[in-house]
Design a protein around this motif. Structure first.
Motif, PDB file in Angstrom:
ATOM      1  N   LYS A 110      35.375  41.581  27.435  1.00  0.00           N
ATOM      2  CA  LYS A 110      35.014  43.002  27.435  1.00  0.00           C
ATOM      3  C   LYS A 110      36.195  43.875  27.006  1.00  0.00           C
ATOM      4  CE  LYS A 110      31.720  42.289  31.219  1.00  0.00           C
ATOM      5  NZ  LYS A 110      31.380  42.614  32.628  1.00  0.00           N
ATOM      6  N   ASN A 111      37.239  43.231  26.473  1.00  0.00           N
ATOM      7  CA  ASN A 111      38.445  43.926  25.994  1.00  0.00           C
ATOM      8  C   ASN A 111      39.189  44.641  27.111  1.00  0.00           C
ATOM      9  OD1 ASN A 111      38.084  43.193  23.222  1.00  0.00           O
ATOM     10  ND2 ASN A 111      36.498  44.760  23.068  1.00  0.00           N
ATOM     11  N   LEU A 112      39.142  44.037  28.311  1.00  0.00           N
ATOM     12  CA  LEU A 112      39.894  44.576  29.440  1.00  0.00           C
ATOM     13  C   LEU A 112      41.207  43.817  29.608  1.00  0.00           C
ATOM     14  CD1 LEU A 112      37.005  44.868  32.049  1.00  0.00           C
ATOM     15  CD2 LEU A 112      38.269  46.790  31.061  1.00  0.00           C
ATOM     16  N   LYS A 113      42.237  44.547  29.951  1.00  0.00           N
ATOM     17  CA  LYS A 113      43.476  43.896  30.370  1.00  0.00           C
ATOM     18  C   LYS A 113      43.267  43.397  31.796  1.00  0.00           C
ATOM     19  CE  LYS A 113      47.019  46.425  31.585  1.00  0.00           C
ATOM     20  NZ  LYS A 113      48.168  47.352  31.511  1.00  0.00           N
ATOM     21  N   VAL A 114      43.612  42.144  32.054  1.00  0.00           N
ATOM     22  CA  VAL A 114      43.343  41.540  33.352  1.00  0.00           C
ATOM     23  C   VAL A 114      44.646  41.095  34.000  1.00  0.00           C
ATOM     24  CG1 VAL A 114      42.034  39.783  34.601  1.00  0.00           C
ATOM     25  CG2 VAL A 114      41.109  40.741  32.474  1.00  0.00           C
ATOM     26  N   LEU A 115      44.905  41.583  35.186  1.00  0.00           N
ATOM     27  CA  LEU A 115      46.096  41.161  35.930  1.00  0.00           C
ATOM     28  C   LEU A 115      45.880  39.768  36.519  1.00  0.00           C
ATOM     29  CD1 LEU A 115      46.487  44.288  35.709  1.00  0.00           C
ATOM     30  CD2 LEU A 115      47.716  44.140  37.886  1.00  0.00           C
ATOM     31  N   ARG A 116      46.975  39.156  36.938  1.00  0.00           N
ATOM     32  CA  ARG A 116      46.879  37.842  37.560  1.00  0.00           C
ATOM     33  C   ARG A 116      46.000  37.945  38.804  1.00  0.00           C
ATOM     34  NH1 ARG A 116      49.396  33.299  36.731  1.00  0.00           N
ATOM     35  NH2 ARG A 116      50.884  34.310  35.336  1.00  0.00           N
ATOM     36  N   PRO A 117      45.051  37.020  38.970  1.00  0.00           N
ATOM     37  CA  PRO A 117      44.166  37.096  40.136  1.00  0.00           C
ATOM     38  C   PRO A 117      44.936  36.979  41.449  1.00  0.00           C
ATOM     39  CG  PRO A 117      43.349  35.503  38.526  1.00  0.00           C
ATOM     40  CD  PRO A 117      44.725  35.886  38.090  1.00  0.00           C
ATOM     41  N   VAL A 118      44.363  37.587  42.479  1.00  0.00           N
ATOM     42  CA  VAL A 118      44.902  37.480  43.828  1.00  0.00           C
ATOM     43  C   VAL A 118      43.821  36.869  44.715  1.00  0.00           C
ATOM     44  CG1 VAL A 118      45.876  38.680  45.813  1.00  0.00           C
ATOM     45  CG2 VAL A 118      46.322  39.529  43.504  1.00  0.00           C
ATOM     46  N   VAL A 119      44.205  35.842  45.459  1.00  0.00           N
ATOM     47  CA  VAL A 119      43.308  35.221  46.433  1.00  0.00           C
ATOM     48  C   VAL A 119      43.788  35.601  47.833  1.00  0.00           C
ATOM     49  CG1 VAL A 119      42.497  33.044  47.422  1.00  0.00           C
ATOM     50  CG2 VAL A 119      42.728  33.281  44.938  1.00  0.00           C
TER      51      VAL A 119
ATOM     52  N   TRP B 135      41.053  55.926  37.188  1.00  0.00           N
ATOM     53  CA  TRP B 135      41.165  54.711  36.392  1.00  0.00           C
ATOM     54  C   TRP B 135      40.652  54.918  34.977  1.00  0.00           C
ATOM     55  CZ3 TRP B 135      37.371  51.587  34.091  1.00  0.00           C
ATOM     56  CH2 TRP B 135      37.802  50.335  33.663  1.00  0.00           C
ATOM     57  N   LYS B 136      41.349  54.314  34.023  1.00  0.00           N
ATOM     58  CA  LYS B 136      40.909  54.277  32.633  1.00  0.00           C
ATOM     59  C   LYS B 136      40.837  52.815  32.215  1.00  0.00           C
ATOM     60  CE  LYS B 136      44.524  56.441  31.195  1.00  0.00           C
ATOM     61  NZ  LYS B 136      45.227  56.490  32.476  1.00  0.00           N
ATOM     62  N   PRO B 137      39.925  52.442  31.325  1.00  0.00           N
ATOM     63  CA  PRO B 137      39.838  51.040  30.908  1.00  0.00           C
ATOM     64  C   PRO B 137      41.162  50.462  30.437  1.00  0.00           C
ATOM     65  CG  PRO B 137      37.923  52.248  30.133  1.00  0.00           C
ATOM     66  CD  PRO B 137      38.853  53.269  30.737  1.00  0.00           C
ATOM     67  N   ALA B 138      41.997  51.306  29.843  1.00  0.00           N
ATOM     68  CA  ALA B 138      43.298  50.823  29.364  1.00  0.00           C
ATOM     69  C   ALA B 138      44.217  50.403  30.505  1.00  0.00           C
ATOM     70  CB  ALA B 138      43.977  51.906  28.524  1.00  0.00           C
TER      71      ALA B 138
END
Length: 225
Positions: A107-116, A2-5
């Motif tokens: 934190k300048n992270l790309k965030v995917l749609r949450p999963v519940v 994993w990379k932050p990008a």
């Protein structure tokens, strides 16, 4: 690796802790420990996942705030208590998801749609109070972080309820009637760990996709209703 990008996948595991599932509370706690341990072992994937665990009954308890699973982090557990309030579960998700995602984005992270991932073993009966907060939670026109919901039911959870909660027909599963409940719960957690790890590896590979596989001993809820 994993990379932050690559970004991160927020995962909320929401589990029924009502008195109705009391006989199985040990199985549920064992299962969430196994999920936690599986993420600890999957060192290539764990940085891509942010995990939160909530237990719901008459009130909702945060068993694990949204965080990366790392060595030394506390493994969650469950305690049987009171009647199940699905309305409170969805209200809590409404309250928590937005600040959680905003904090990750800060934190300048790309965030995917949450999963519940919701696991239920109780029947709300004629109580339909959950429908309103549920609609607000999943309405993408008004809730910018509306999650995908994968719902599973065992024991007393009605197939119709599980089918209604799942945000896609292929996201709702119920235990087959000939399956032992203790075995079904163990299989649920085993498959959940695999689904979360698989989605994390898909994210890292650049092809994020939510395609949950049903646990052994479960079938699509829409096939029942």
């Amino acid at each position: 690796m994993w990379k932050p990008a690559d970004g991160v996948q927020p995962v909320y595991v929401v589990v029924d802790e009502s008195a109705e599932v009391g006989p199985y509370i040990g199985d549920l706690s064992d299962g969430v420990h196994q999920l936690h341990d599986a993420l600890l072992r999957a060192t290539d994937v764990a940085p891509a996942i942010r995990l939160s665990v909530l237990g719901f009954a008459d009130q909702v308890t945060t068993r694990l705030p949204l965080e990366q699973v790392v060595a030394g982090s506390q493994s969650p557990w469950f305690t049987a208590r009171g009647p199940a309030s699905y309305a409170n579960a969805f209200e809590t998700l409404l309250d928590q998801i937005e600040p959680d995602i905003d904090a990750l984005k800060a934190k300048n992270l790309k965030v995917l749609r949450p999963v519940v991932y919701l696991l239920s073993g109780s029947d709300p009966g004629a109580d339909t109070a959950w429908a309103s907060p549920y609609k607000r939670l999943v309405d993408r026109s008004s809730h910018r972080y509306a999650p995908n919901i994968v719902a599973c039911g065992f024991g007393g959870a009605p197939a119709e309820l599980i089918a209604d909660i799942a945000t896609q027909p292929q996201f709702g599963f119920v235990m087959k009637p000939d399956t032992d409940v203790h075995v079904a719960i163990a299989q649920y957690w085993r498959q959940l760990a695999q689904n979360v790890i698989t989605s994390g590896r898909a994210l890292i590979s650049g092809t994020p996709e939510l395609a949950p596989e049903p646990p052994a001993g479960f079938r699509l809820a829409r096939e029942v209703v």
